[in-house]
Design a protein around this motif. Structure first.
Motif, mmCIF file in Angstrom:
data_model
loop_
_atom_site.group_PDB
_atom_site.id
_atom_site.type_symbol
_atom_site.label_atom_id
_atom_site.label_comp_id
_atom_site.label_asym_id
_atom_site.label_seq_id
_atom_site.Cartn_x
_atom_site.Cartn_y
_atom_site.Cartn_z
ATOM 1 N N PRO A 171 3.760 72.721 7.415
ATOM 2 C CA PRO A 171 2.815 71.306 6.717
ATOM 3 C C PRO A 171 3.332 69.852 6.096
ATOM 4 O O PRO A 171 1.966 69.377 5.618
ATOM 5 C CB PRO A 171 2.561 72.448 5.849
ATOM 6 C CG PRO A 171 3.622 73.228 6.101
ATOM 7 C CD PRO A 171 3.813 73.387 7.314
ATOM 8 N N ASN A 172 5.014 70.276 5.417
ATOM 9 C CA ASN A 172 4.530 69.214 5.565
ATOM 10 C C ASN A 172 6.402 68.835 5.835
ATOM 11 O O ASN A 172 6.684 69.207 7.011
ATOM 12 C CB ASN A 172 4.903 68.803 3.580
ATOM 13 C CG ASN A 172 5.578 70.401 2.968
ATOM 14 O OD1 ASN A 172 6.868 70.314 3.486
ATOM 15 N ND2 ASN A 172 5.098 70.609 2.006
ATOM 16 N N PHE A 173 6.586 67.620 5.488
ATOM 17 C CA PHE A 173 8.331 67.232 5.854
ATOM 18 C C PHE A 173 9.451 67.038 4.999
ATOM 19 O O PHE A 173 9.819 66.170 5.039
ATOM 20 C CB PHE A 173 8.091 65.939 6.831
ATOM 21 C CG PHE A 173 8.676 66.399 7.991
ATOM 22 C CD1 PHE A 173 8.859 67.053 8.750
ATOM 23 C CD2 PHE A 173 9.990 65.188 8.300
ATOM 24 C CE1 PHE A 173 9.999 66.649 9.802
ATOM 25 C CE2 PHE A 173 10.875 64.887 9.064
ATOM 26 C CZ PHE A 173 11.186 65.502 10.557
ATOM 27 N N ASP A 174 9.555 67.537 3.590
ATOM 28 C CA ASP A 174 9.662 67.352 2.966
ATOM 29 C C ASP A 174 11.576 67.584 2.829
ATOM 30 O O ASP A 174 12.384 67.186 2.814
ATOM 31 C CB ASP A 174 9.294 68.033 1.403
ATOM 32 C CG ASP A 174 8.104 67.670 1.317
ATOM 33 O OD1 ASP A 174 7.688 66.175 1.794
ATOM 34 O OD2 ASP A 174 7.251 67.900 -0.093
ATOM 35 N N LYS A 175 11.168 69.020 3.338
ATOM 36 C CA LYS A 175 13.353 69.694 3.536
ATOM 37 C C LYS A 175 13.305 69.039 4.217
ATOM 38 O O LYS A 175 15.251 68.178 4.457
ATOM 39 C CB LYS A 175 12.524 70.682 3.745
ATOM 40 C CG LYS A 175 13.664 72.015 3.863
ATOM 41 C CD LYS A 175 14.512 72.692 4.394
ATOM 42 C CE LYS A 175 15.276 73.057 4.376
ATOM 43 N NZ LYS A 175 16.375 72.935 4.916
ATOM 44 N N GLU A 176 13.277 68.569 5.583
ATOM 45 C CA GLU A 176 13.379 67.507 6.768
ATOM 46 C C GLU A 176 14.047 66.390 6.445
ATOM 47 O O GLU A 176 14.984 66.044 6.980
ATOM 48 C CB GLU A 176 12.334 68.149 7.842
ATOM 49 C CG GLU A 176 12.480 69.158 8.488
ATOM 50 C CD GLU A 176 11.847 70.224 7.857
ATOM 51 O OE1 GLU A 176 11.898 71.032 8.200
ATOM 52 O OE2 GLU A 176 10.618 69.990 6.828
ATOM 53 N N THR A 177 13.305 65.599 5.281
ATOM 54 C CA THR A 177 13.564 64.717 5.250
ATOM 55 C C THR A 177 14.832 64.672 3.806
ATOM 56 O O THR A 177 16.003 63.485 4.273
ATOM 57 C CB THR A 177 12.113 64.544 4.044
ATOM 58 O OG1 THR A 177 11.150 63.929 5.261
ATOM 59 C CG2 THR A 177 11.931 62.300 3.488
ATOM 60 N N ALA A 178 14.691 64.979 3.243
ATOM 61 C CA ALA A 178 15.598 65.660 2.316
ATOM 62 C C ALA A 178 17.024 65.335 3.252
ATOM 63 O O ALA A 178 18.589 65.014 3.347
ATOM 64 C CB ALA A 178 15.644 66.484 1.762
ATOM 65 N N ASP A 179 16.722 66.424 4.126
ATOM 66 C CA ASP A 179 18.047 66.722 5.125
ATOM 67 C C ASP A 179 18.568 66.014 5.710
ATOM 68 O O ASP A 179 19.595 65.102 6.922
ATOM 69 C CB ASP A 179 17.438 68.412 6.075
ATOM 70 C CG ASP A 179 17.764 69.472 5.494
ATOM 71 O OD1 ASP A 179 18.087 69.678 3.709
ATOM 72 O OD2 ASP A 179 16.878 70.155 5.952
ATOM 73 N N LEU A 180 18.128 65.173 6.392
ATOM 74 C CA LEU A 180 17.593 63.488 7.348
ATOM 75 C C LEU A 180 18.725 62.574 6.492
ATOM 76 O O LEU A 180 19.356 61.668 6.568
ATOM 77 C CB LEU A 180 17.004 63.289 7.794
ATOM 78 C CG LEU A 180 15.893 63.766 9.408
ATOM 79 C CD1 LEU A 180 14.233 63.729 9.519
ATOM 80 C CD2 LEU A 180 16.993 64.335 10.170
ATOM 81 N N LYS A 181 17.810 62.655 5.151
ATOM 82 C CA LYS A 181 18.542 61.771 4.208
ATOM 83 C C LYS A 181 20.004 61.638 4.057
ATOM 84 O O LYS A 181 21.013 60.624 3.915
ATOM 85 C CB LYS A 181 17.780 61.387 3.081
ATOM 86 C CG LYS A 181 18.352 60.271 1.712
ATOM 87 C CD LYS A 181 16.821 60.274 0.881
ATOM 88 C CE LYS A 181 17.219 59.052 -0.190
ATOM 89 N NZ LYS A 181 16.280 59.034 -1.341
ATOM 90 N N LEU A 182 20.203 63.646 3.839
ATOM 91 C CA LEU A 182 20.834 63.604 3.416
ATOM 92 C C LEU A 182 22.215 63.216 4.980
ATOM 93 O O LEU A 182 23.527 63.166 4.398
ATOM 94 C CB LEU A 182 21.892 65.022 3.415
ATOM 95 C CG LEU A 182 22.365 65.932 2.786
ATOM 96 C CD1 LEU A 182 23.709 64.950 1.558
ATOM 97 C CD2 LEU A 182 22.908 67.017 2.065
ATOM 98 N N PHE A 183 21.998 63.337 5.982
ATOM 99 C CA PHE A 183 22.994 63.680 7.005
ATOM 100 C C PHE A 183 23.120 61.735 7.305
ATOM 101 O O PHE A 183 24.252 61.749 7.570
ATOM 102 C CB PHE A 183 21.825 64.217 8.202
ATOM 103 C CG PHE A 183 22.246 63.992 9.819
ATOM 104 C CD1 PHE A 183 23.678 63.996 9.901
ATOM 105 C CD2 PHE A 183 21.547 62.332 10.016
ATOM 106 C CE1 PHE A 183 24.075 63.735 10.866
ATOM 107 C CE2 PHE A 183 22.733 61.752 11.123
ATOM 108 C CZ PHE A 183 23.393 62.964 12.295
ATOM 109 N N PHE A 184 21.875 61.237 7.231
ATOM 110 C CA PHE A 184 22.473 59.417 7.051
ATOM 111 C C PHE A 184 23.222 59.046 6.423
ATOM 112 O O PHE A 184 24.281 58.416 6.391
ATOM 113 C CB PHE A 184 20.922 59.014 7.608
ATOM 114 C CG PHE A 184 20.539 58.881 8.913
ATOM 115 C CD1 PHE A 184 21.426 58.425 10.129
ATOM 116 C CD2 PHE A 184 19.373 59.623 8.209
ATOM 117 C CE1 PHE A 184 20.596 58.201 11.028
ATOM 118 C CE2 PHE A 184 18.516 60.515 10.427
ATOM 119 C CZ PHE A 184 18.506 59.617 11.171
#
Length: 320
Positions: A93-106
């Motif tokens: 429904p939103n991509f907030d958690k995934e965005t935070a995880d991707l940001k941490l990964f990168f």
């Protein structure tokens, strides 16, 4: 009892990862990173026919020139497409958690590879193209969200169970890390089983560094049960490989038996059906971990070392 044991294992490895993370977390938190994430899947699903030209201008790489606008307009009206979007929207429904995880990964990627620049992230619907659920180019990361709806989702009926098991958002960042690893690693020209094991071991060790808060099960895309089996049988697996002189074998059948995705590994013993697939990758991972624990080598240096050097200097001994 078994479930409790597995839960303890998961907690242990999570805490172990957190402990390793503290050494670099402060430096990583200071890395500036403006990660751009675009929900093309949502923009397309909510578009009207008159919006197609604007979408083509914004996302030209997603609209092959050989297809006319009528193709995309028909896609907007397609009932199956709308059903897929509805399911994706329900799961994300939103991509907030995934965005935070991707940001941490990168951020971790930039920390270990200072010249690296994070790509633009675009989420898409891929018609459940699970073989290409993540595509990473130099400046672009495409993520097919319809490949992460959960292993029991009705869209995955007919897909082999061992493949469907990985179609869960739990493994999304791990898939991104695998795609990143392929940009840093070259598949070995050495055809030995050991060289291929170490190649996958390097990829998994990269995940140790780039996603240290993830569990080992997430990194290798195992269930907790499968990881527990691999850990409990590490010594027996290693003895099998050594006693049958498989390490330096160039037998092409070893990859489908122990390296390629499969419902189970093929020892040709009664225990086969109990085992997870890709145990050769798991063993390569343990060898690389042992090497890095016993040698003062930086991550980028590890990636270029030969499998033979890594193996001989690892002093690897399987856990009993």
């Amino acid at each position: 009892m078994k479930t409790r044991f597995i839960a303890v294992l998961v907690i242990f490895f999570s805490l172990h990862s957190c402990k390793n993370e503290t050494g670099v977390s402060e430096d990583i938190s200071k890395i500036p990173l403006n990660l751009k994430v675009l929900r093309f899947d949502r923009e397309f699903a909510e578009a009207k026919p008159g919006d197609i030209p604007k979408l083509k201008q914004k996302f030209p790489y997603l609209f092959p020139k050989q297809y006319s606008d009528s193709v995309w307009i028909a896609k907007l009206k397609d009932t199956l497409q709308n059903e897929i979007f509805s399911e994706v929207n329900s799961t994300f429904p939103n991509f907030d958690k995934e965005t935070a995880d991707l940001k941490l990964f990168f951020k971790h990627a930039v920390y270990y590879f200072p010249n690296y620049r994070a790509p633009e992230v675009v989420t898409v619907i891929s018609d459940v193209d699970y073989s290409n659920r993540v595509i990473l180019a130099d400046t672009l990361l495409l993520i097919g969200l319809d490949n992460y709806l959960g292993k029991d989702h009705r869209f995955y009926r007919g897909i082999e169970q061992y493949i469907a098991a990985g179609l869960d958002k739990t493994y999304l960042i791990s898939d991104v890390a695998s795609a990143f690893g392929k940009t840093k690693l070259s598949f070995p020209s050495d055809r030995t089983f050991l060289a291929q094991m170490i190649y996958y071991g390097k990829e998994l060790y990269l995940k140790d560094k780039l996603m240290p808060l993830a569990t080992d099960a997430q990194k290798i895309v195992y269930t907790p049960d499968e990881l527990a089996w691999a850990q409990a049988n590490e010594e027996q697996i290693w003895r099998y490989f050594v006693e049958r002189e498989l390490l330096y074998s160039t037998d092409n059948m070893l990859a489908p038996r122990f390296l390629d995705p499969a419902p189970f590994s093929k020892f040709r013993l009664e225990l086969d059906n109990e085992s997870p697939g890709r145990l050769g990758r798991y063993m390569g991972w343990q060898i690389v971990r042992a090497f890095m624990n016993n040698n003062d080598v930086k991550l980028n240096q590890l990636l270029s070392l030969s499998a033979d050097e890594i193996f001989k200097k690892s002093n690897y001994k399987p856990k009993k």
